[in-house]
Design a protein around this motif. Structure first.
Motif, PDB file in Angstrom:
ATOM      1  N   ALA A 239      21.199 -35.854 -11.378  1.00  0.00           N
ATOM      2  CA  ALA A 239      21.475 -35.432 -12.751  1.00  0.00           C
ATOM      3  C   ALA A 239      20.399 -34.471 -13.249  1.00  0.00           C
ATOM      4  O   ALA A 239      20.669 -33.521 -13.974  1.00  0.00           O
ATOM      5  CB  ALA A 239      21.560 -36.648 -13.664  1.00  0.00           C
ATOM      6  N   ASN A 240      19.180 -34.695 -12.805  1.00  0.00           N
ATOM      7  CA  ASN A 240      18.066 -33.886 -13.283  1.00  0.00           C
ATOM      8  C   ASN A 240      18.161 -32.428 -12.841  1.00  0.00           C
ATOM      9  O   ASN A 240      17.599 -31.542 -13.472  1.00  0.00           O
ATOM     10  CB  ASN A 240      16.744 -34.496 -12.795  1.00  0.00           C
ATOM     11  CG  ASN A 240      15.549 -33.911 -13.494  1.00  0.00           C
ATOM     12  OD1 ASN A 240      15.534 -33.837 -14.723  1.00  0.00           O
ATOM     13  ND2 ASN A 240      14.569 -33.470 -12.739  1.00  0.00           N
ATOM     14  N   VAL A 241      18.886 -32.180 -11.750  1.00  0.00           N
ATOM     15  CA  VAL A 241      19.056 -30.803 -11.294  1.00  0.00           C
ATOM     16  C   VAL A 241      19.847 -30.012 -12.333  1.00  0.00           C
ATOM     17  O   VAL A 241      19.578 -28.847 -12.591  1.00  0.00           O
ATOM     18  CB  VAL A 241      19.791 -30.769  -9.934  1.00  0.00           C
ATOM     19  CG1 VAL A 241      20.082 -29.327  -9.516  1.00  0.00           C
ATOM     20  CG2 VAL A 241      18.959 -31.467  -8.873  1.00  0.00           C
ATOM     21  N   TYR A 242      20.809 -30.666 -12.957  1.00  0.00           N
ATOM     22  CA  TYR A 242      21.671 -29.981 -13.908  1.00  0.00           C
ATOM     23  C   TYR A 242      21.154 -30.060 -15.333  1.00  0.00           C
ATOM     24  O   TYR A 242      21.468 -29.221 -16.153  1.00  0.00           O
ATOM     25  CB  TYR A 242      23.085 -30.569 -13.834  1.00  0.00           C
ATOM     26  CG  TYR A 242      23.748 -30.228 -12.531  1.00  0.00           C
ATOM     27  CD1 TYR A 242      24.500 -29.060 -12.408  1.00  0.00           C
ATOM     28  CD2 TYR A 242      23.587 -31.036 -11.409  1.00  0.00           C
ATOM     29  CE1 TYR A 242      25.078 -28.720 -11.204  1.00  0.00           C
ATOM     30  CE2 TYR A 242      24.170 -30.701 -10.198  1.00  0.00           C
ATOM     31  CZ  TYR A 242      24.917 -29.543 -10.104  1.00  0.00           C
ATOM     32  OH  TYR A 242      25.480 -29.195  -8.921  1.00  0.00           O
ATOM     33  N   LEU A 243      20.390 -31.118 -15.607  1.00  0.00           N
ATOM     34  CA  LEU A 243      19.922 -31.338 -16.968  1.00  0.00           C
ATOM     35  C   LEU A 243      18.493 -31.870 -16.885  1.00  0.00           C
ATOM     36  O   LEU A 243      18.281 -33.030 -16.575  1.00  0.00           O
ATOM     37  CB  LEU A 243      20.846 -32.364 -17.643  1.00  0.00           C
ATOM     38  CG  LEU A 243      20.954 -32.326 -19.150  1.00  0.00           C
ATOM     39  CD1 LEU A 243      21.481 -30.978 -19.608  1.00  0.00           C
ATOM     40  CD2 LEU A 243      21.877 -33.430 -19.625  1.00  0.00           C
ATOM     41  N   ARG A 244      17.544 -30.983 -17.196  1.00  0.00           N
ATOM     42  CA  ARG A 244      16.138 -31.382 -17.000  1.00  0.00           C
ATOM     43  C   ARG A 244      15.676 -32.427 -18.014  1.00  0.00           C
ATOM     44  O   ARG A 244      14.578 -32.950 -17.920  1.00  0.00           O
ATOM     45  CB  ARG A 244      15.219 -30.161 -17.078  1.00  0.00           C
ATOM     46  CG  ARG A 244      15.521 -29.108 -16.051  1.00  0.00           C
ATOM     47  CD  ARG A 244      15.160 -29.578 -14.648  1.00  0.00           C
ATOM     48  NE  ARG A 244      15.948 -28.885 -13.646  1.00  0.00           N
ATOM     49  CZ  ARG A 244      15.624 -27.731 -13.078  1.00  0.00           C
ATOM     50  NH1 ARG A 244      14.494 -27.160 -13.375  1.00  0.00           N
ATOM     51  NH2 ARG A 244      16.401 -27.160 -12.205  1.00  0.00           N
TER      52      ARG A 244
END
Lengths: 392, 269
Positions: free
Chosen positions: B164-169
């Protein structure tokens, strides 16, 4: 599977967002407002790579070369279409990808090899060979952070090339290192090829592809525009690159060149001519006002900027007098001696003292020389060969 | 899914090497090296011992140090795993953009390195307990089961947040905040009996948190509440069942989500 790599109707679209919006706040605020442009890096690519073939991929920057390689190696995935591969793949998209500065050269060799998909056992047997190839015997137990960039690259290449894949995919990595090391890398790739491995190769140094590839494809705006033997594709590449850079027009247009036609033996307009055939360059012009004693000329240049032939009305001892309104000048070339290649045609109208240029179309037109003759070189020179015992 | 697992299995040596790399690189250029992995728990032990002895005026929990450690070490394992895995993909653009390998190796290696730290810390902890002649309970034998349960939960969350962090930091900041809150909502620093006696109405809600149940299990197995202090013990059958189910669902779901969006990683970072 019959081929090493099969690419079927592969297209890849990137979304180019106008602004890189990544935080939640911005995502909510710009919900649905976030505009992007579609950029098609690859369009309907169909490609079969034979087993044991060395394939070169060339093309201008942004033509989709690297995208195609990345799709083949499953780093990114095509928007549509399918790619199938048969056999283990080692991809050299970047030398030393994943090197850890805080580990020693030795530790990095093992780590990097396993990133490329090879086991400790496989590396064990080849460790000395890798280190010798990289010429790093004295430094292999030093930290990689202390390596020079050359050492870094050498070690990266040595690891990558020592692993023994069935398909080797190389992207523009030979542009680094000194000449001796580049030579060594090419030799290693040659060795690879001779052992029947499939190699796919992207480079800007297109002359390298001529040296080592069996087949070259050229990409332009995400499409394969040429596919064939290296010599032809590389020639085409040079021509395209040169034409794009060099075509230009200048002059005060008091005489305007309105049309230029290249005519073959039968008087038909064409872009293909054969060695030994004739060519007429027909130049139509319109003089906006009466011009006294103009000179019309033309020249043929090959893609390297080498002028094969050129002449003008003055050199031929012609006096045009005063011209007004429409007119035609025809240059009749009886026999073209050039062998295969693409040529650019420049046409000009200027004053006799060459101080005033009325209209000069530099390298604006082009044609292709074709030939059934097997001899090599720029020109065809009729040649008979006699053999016999040495006299005396 | 089966294909992915096969691929992961084929890359098991890379997974191992990446885990070892995490361990090697972390303390490579420090003088104290590995000793640092003991610093956080020791400092926290010191601070919480003092604070808790003032707040609870001592006596409430026998051997507070052992109680604290039995919950704190698993908790630190949980926190460090998530904090390191959440950024594991965005922190390695050089690898993700240039080499193919199963991307789940990055978060899994982050968890793997922390399993190692955790086991090491536990060993030191147990040496200490042996020195003070601790009365171990037979529930100690449950530890491998509890460890597996916690690893399942941690892996699932690690896969989920790293992808998820790849798309939403924002995810990495959210994880940090959420973990801080969860720390105080779990019976690590204080015994669970405190919640049960002061806020009995909230107990069902309190036990919804899967990490609460896992921490309680560790405390139950290690601290031996029947001998030292029953206020530490609160094992609910439903709590454990929910935790087991939740952990498995998290792992399967986390891996599924990861697999679904993994293809875009190289373009997004």
């Amino acid at each position: 599977m019959e081929h090493a790599v099969e690419v079927r109707e592969v297209s890849k679209m990137f979304k180019l967002y106008h602004e890189n919006v990544r935080s939640l706040k911005e995502k909510v605020l710009f919900f649905r407002k976030r505009g992007y442009e579609e950029f098609w890096a690859l369009r309907d690519i169909d490609l079969d790579v034979e087993k044991g073939e060395t394939l070169g991929i060339i093309g201008a920057n942004g033509s989709g070369k690297s995208t195609l390689l990345k799709c083949m190696t499953r780093i990114i995935y095509p928007t549509s279409g399918k790619i199938m591969t048969d056999g283990s793949i080692a991809a050299l998209l970047e030398l030393g990808a994943g090197f850890q500065p805080d580990l020693t050269g030795r530790e990095n060799v093992y780590l990097n090899a396993s990133i490329l998909g090879f086991s400790r056992k496989e590396v064990d047997g080849k460790f000395d060979e890798i280190v010798a190839f990289a010429e790093l015997e004295r430094f292999i137990d030093n930290y990689v952070r202390n390596y020079s960039s050359g050492m870094y690259i050498r070690l990266g290449f040595a690891v990558a090339i020592s692993v023994d894949p069935e398909i080797l995919i190389v992207d523009e990595v030979l542009a680094v290192g000194d000449e001796a090391f580049q030579r060594k890398c090419l030799d290693k790739i040659d060795e690879f090829r001779d052992s029947g491995k499939t190699i796919i190769f992207v480079t800007h140094n297109v002359d390298v592809t001529r040296e080592i590839c069996d087949r070259v494809i050229m990409l332009e705006e995400g499409r394969i525009v040429r596919d064939g033997i290296p010599k032809e594709v590389v020639n085409h590449y040079h021509q395209v690159m040169e034409t794009e850079e060099e075509a230009s027009e200048q002059g005060n247009r008091k005489i305007e060149i309105t049309e230029v036609r290249l005519l073959n033996d039968r008087g038909e307009e064409t872009n293909d001519f054969y060695t030994g055939s004739s060519m007429k360059v027909r130049v139509c012009y319109e003089a906006r006002e009466p011009i006294v004693d103009p000179v019309f000329g033309f020249s043929l240049d090959d893609y390297r900027g080498f002028t094969a032939f050129g002449t003008n009305t003055a050199l031929k001892g012609l006096e045009m007098g005063t011209v007004a309104g429409d007119g035609v000048v025809e240059f009749d070339l009886k026999s073209l001696p050039m062998l295969e290649g693409r040529y650019l045609v420049s046409v000009a109208a200027h004053s006799r003292d060459e101080q005033t240029v009325y209209h000069w179309q530099d390298k604006l037109y082009q044609f292709e020389m074709k030939s059934d003759i097997d001899d090599v070189g720029l020109l065809y020179i009729p040649c008979e060969v006699k053999t016999g015992p040495q006299a005396g | 899914m089966i294909e992915r697992l096969k691929d992961l299995w084929a890359h098991r040596e890379l997974l191992w090497n990446m885990t070892v790399k995490e361990l090697k690189v972390k303390y490579k250029r420090s003088v104290l090296g590995f000793a640092w992995s003991f610093m956080t728990p020791l400092v926290m032990l010191l601070v919480f011992s003092i604070v808790f002895s003032i707040l609870a005026r001592g006596g409430d929990v026998q051997w507070y140090a052992v109680f604290l450690m039995s919950g704190l070490l698993p908790w630190l394992f949980f926190v460090n795993s998530l904090m390191q895995s959440v950024g594991s993909i965005v922190a390695n653009p050089g690898l993700v953009k240039k080499v193919y390998f199963p991307r789940e190796i990055l978060p899994i290696a982050a968890v793997g390195a922390n399993i190692f730290h955790f086991v090491l810390q536990m060993l030191v902890f147990f040496v200490f307990m042996l020195l003070i002649r601790w009365h171990f309970s037979p529930w100690l034998l449950l530890m491998p089961f509890i460890l597996i349960l916690q690893v399942v939960l941690t892996l699932g969350l690690a896969l989920l947040v790293s992808a998820a962090n790849v798309y939403l930091r924002d995810v990495q900041h959210f994880v940090e905040v959420a973990l801080t809150a969860l720390f105080w909502l779990s019976p690590i620093v204080y015994p669970v009996g405190l919640v049960a006696s002061q806020f009995p109405k909230f107990m069902p809600l309190y036990l919804v948190n899967p990490m609460t149940n896992i921490v309680l299990l560790w405390e139950y197995a290690i601290y031996n509440p029947h001998h030292y202090g029953p206020q530490v013990a609160y094992i609910s059958f439903w709590g454990i069942l929910i935790t087991v189910v939740f952990s498995i669902v998290t792992l399967v779901g986390g891996y599924y989500v990861f697999a679904r969006i993994e293809r875009g990683f190289a373009e997004q970072i």
